[in-house]
Design an enzyme around this catalytic site. Structure first.
Site, PDB file in Angstrom:
ATOM      1  N   GLY A  50       0.837  -1.197   0.000  1.00  0.00           N
ATOM      2  CA  GLY A  50       0.000   0.000   0.000  1.00  0.00           C
ATOM      3  C   GLY A  50       0.869   1.243   0.000  1.00  0.00           C
ATOM      4  CG  HIS A  51       4.511   1.241   0.546  1.00  0.00           C
ATOM      5  ND1 HIS A  51       5.555   0.817  -0.236  1.00  0.00           N
ATOM      6  CD2 HIS A  51       4.381   0.313   1.524  1.00  0.00           C
ATOM      7  CE1 HIS A  51       6.036  -0.301   0.268  1.00  0.00           C
ATOM      8  NE2 HIS A  51       5.336  -0.645   1.327  1.00  0.00           N
TER       9      HIS A  51
END
Ligand code: TYD
Length: 136
Positions: A50-51
């Site tokens: 998630g990055h």
């Protein structure tokens, strides 16, 4: 050099005693390895990642079990890879939003990285990532 996400087929030396695979930096994968980490004991339903990274490049291997890797270049290209073989490496170029999901029980994700850990290299906000990807 192919700088899009892609699967690298690693050597697989089959043997009745058990198979063997290998990764040599700057040979089977397109960078020198500065760091290796692994993700394990993932509870059912959890998602990692998630990055994006600004500079770091990676190769992800499902050493055991299976999981999915969702990738996004921030410019409209999205990819989904299901990793379930210990002789496949997924190359993730810098500047790619990434999520690891759908981990099977006892799965083990090995990640080879081109840079040392740096919190400043992370983009954790998707809108910020999209802006940087499009030079906005
Ligand atoms: P993070 O990269 O956010 O995990 P994931 O993307 O897999 O969900 O890292 C989680 C924590 O671990 C964070 O506090 C930073 C730390 N960490 C290190 O100290 N060194 C490392 O090489 C990595 C990858 C993470």
């Amino acid at each position: 050099m192919n700088k899009k996400p892609h699967i690298i087929q690693l050597p697989k030396i089959t043997d009745p005693r058990g198979n063997l695979s290998v990764i040599e930096e700057n040979n089977h994968i397109p960078f020198k390895v500065k760091r290796t980490y692994w993700i394990y004991d993932v509870p059912g339903g959890e998602t990692r990642g998630g990055h994006a990274y600004r500079d770091n490049e990676e190769v992800i291997v499902a050493l055991s079990g299976s999981f999915d890797v969702l990738l996004d270049d921030g410019k409209g290209e999205k990819y989904q890879f299901s990793l379930n073989r210990s002789y496949y490496g997924l190359f993730v170029p810098k500047g790619t939003w990434r999520e690891l999901t759908n981990f099977s029980t006892n799965s083990l994700a090995l990640i080879l990285s081109s840079t040392e850990y740096s919190a400043e290299d992370y983009i954790r906000d998707y809108e910020q990532f999209r802006k940087e990807a499009n030079n906005e």
